[in-house]
Design a protein around this motif. Structure first.
Motif, PDB file in Angstrom:
ATOM      1  N   VAL A 124       0.857  -1.195   0.000  1.00  0.00           N
ATOM      2  CA  VAL A 124       0.000   0.000   0.000  1.00  0.00           C
ATOM      3  C   VAL A 124       0.890   1.240   0.000  1.00  0.00           C
ATOM      4  CG1 VAL A 124      -1.660   1.312   1.388  1.00  0.00           C
ATOM      5  CG2 VAL A 124      -1.862  -1.164   1.237  1.00  0.00           C
ATOM      6  N   THR A 125       0.429   2.289  -0.669  1.00  0.00           N
ATOM      7  CA  THR A 125       1.089   3.589  -0.599  1.00  0.00           C
ATOM      8  C   THR A 125       0.203   4.510   0.222  1.00  0.00           C
ATOM      9  OG1 THR A 125       2.151   3.289  -2.738  1.00  0.00           O
ATOM     10  CG2 THR A 125       1.964   5.545  -1.936  1.00  0.00           C
ATOM     11  N   GLY A 126       0.795   5.149   1.236  1.00  0.00           N
ATOM     12  CA  GLY A 126       0.039   6.023   2.119  1.00  0.00           C
ATOM     13  C   GLY A 126       0.876   7.203   2.571  1.00  0.00           C
ATOM     14  N   LYS A 127       0.471   7.824   3.635  1.00  0.00           N
ATOM     15  CA  LYS A 127       1.116   9.032   4.145  1.00  0.00           C
ATOM     16  C   LYS A 127       2.606   8.843   4.412  1.00  0.00           C
ATOM     17  CE  LYS A 127       0.847  12.557   7.722  1.00  0.00           C
ATOM     18  NZ  LYS A 127       0.065  13.150   8.803  1.00  0.00           N
ATOM     19  N   TYR A 128       2.985   7.667   4.897  1.00  0.00           N
ATOM     20  CA  TYR A 128       4.387   7.426   5.275  1.00  0.00           C
ATOM     21  C   TYR A 128       5.123   6.523   4.288  1.00  0.00           C
ATOM     22  CZ  TYR A 128       2.669   9.553   9.525  1.00  0.00           C
ATOM     23  OH  TYR A 128       2.095  10.422  10.425  1.00  0.00           O
ATOM     24  N   GLY A 129       4.750   6.569   3.019  1.00  0.00           N
ATOM     25  CA  GLY A 129       5.482   5.830   1.994  1.00  0.00           C
ATOM     26  C   GLY A 129       4.727   4.644   1.438  1.00  0.00           C
ATOM     27  N   THR A 130       5.491   3.678   0.902  1.00  0.00           N
ATOM     28  CA  THR A 130       4.939   2.457   0.326  1.00  0.00           C
ATOM     29  C   THR A 130       5.502   1.275   1.088  1.00  0.00           C
ATOM     30  OG1 THR A 130       4.775   3.502  -1.853  1.00  0.00           O
ATOM     31  CG2 THR A 130       4.765   1.087  -1.792  1.00  0.00           C
TER      32      THR A 130
END
Length: 118
Positions: free
Chosen positions: A73-79
């Motif tokens: 998953v890619t999110g606020k703190y990277g992948t």
């Protein structure tokens, strides 16, 4: 009481204290958040293919137990493919334990933190 009995009881008490205190220290608290401020979905397993159990408001502090590998998953703190097992009470006050992508949990690390889930 004999000296040996007292020493044995003291040893058991100290060992019990150590075991229980180390269990209590095992739980850490981290903040879940999104860049947009949208809620974070908690899932029943470590991946987007697992059902959503509930949503956690962005900015919430949650108890963290362990990590597992799953969907990337890619999110606020990277992948990442790391998923964190956390706890959250739903609107009825029922405690739920589920998984949130590590990309939405500020652990201070790009890698796994703590113990791997069984």
């Amino acid at each position: 009481m004999t000296k040996l009995k007292m020493l044995s009881m003291l040893t058991v008490m100290i060992a019990s204290l150590f075991i229980f205190s180390s269990q209590a220290l095992a739980v850490q608290y981290f903040t879940v958040s999104t860049s947009s401020g949208a809620p974070v979905n908690m899932r029943s397993g470590p991946g987007t293919n697992y059902p959503i159990m509930l949503s956690i408001p962005s900015g919430s502090r949650v108890p963290y137990y362990c990590y597992a590998y799953g969907t990337t998953v890619t999110g606020k703190y990277g992948t990442s493919n790391i998923w964190d097992q956390i706890q959250w009470k739903d609107s009825r006050g029922i405690v739920n334990i589920g998984y949130v992508s590590d990309t939405y949990v500020y652990t201070g690390s790009d890698g796994p933190v703590g113990y791997k889930c069984n």
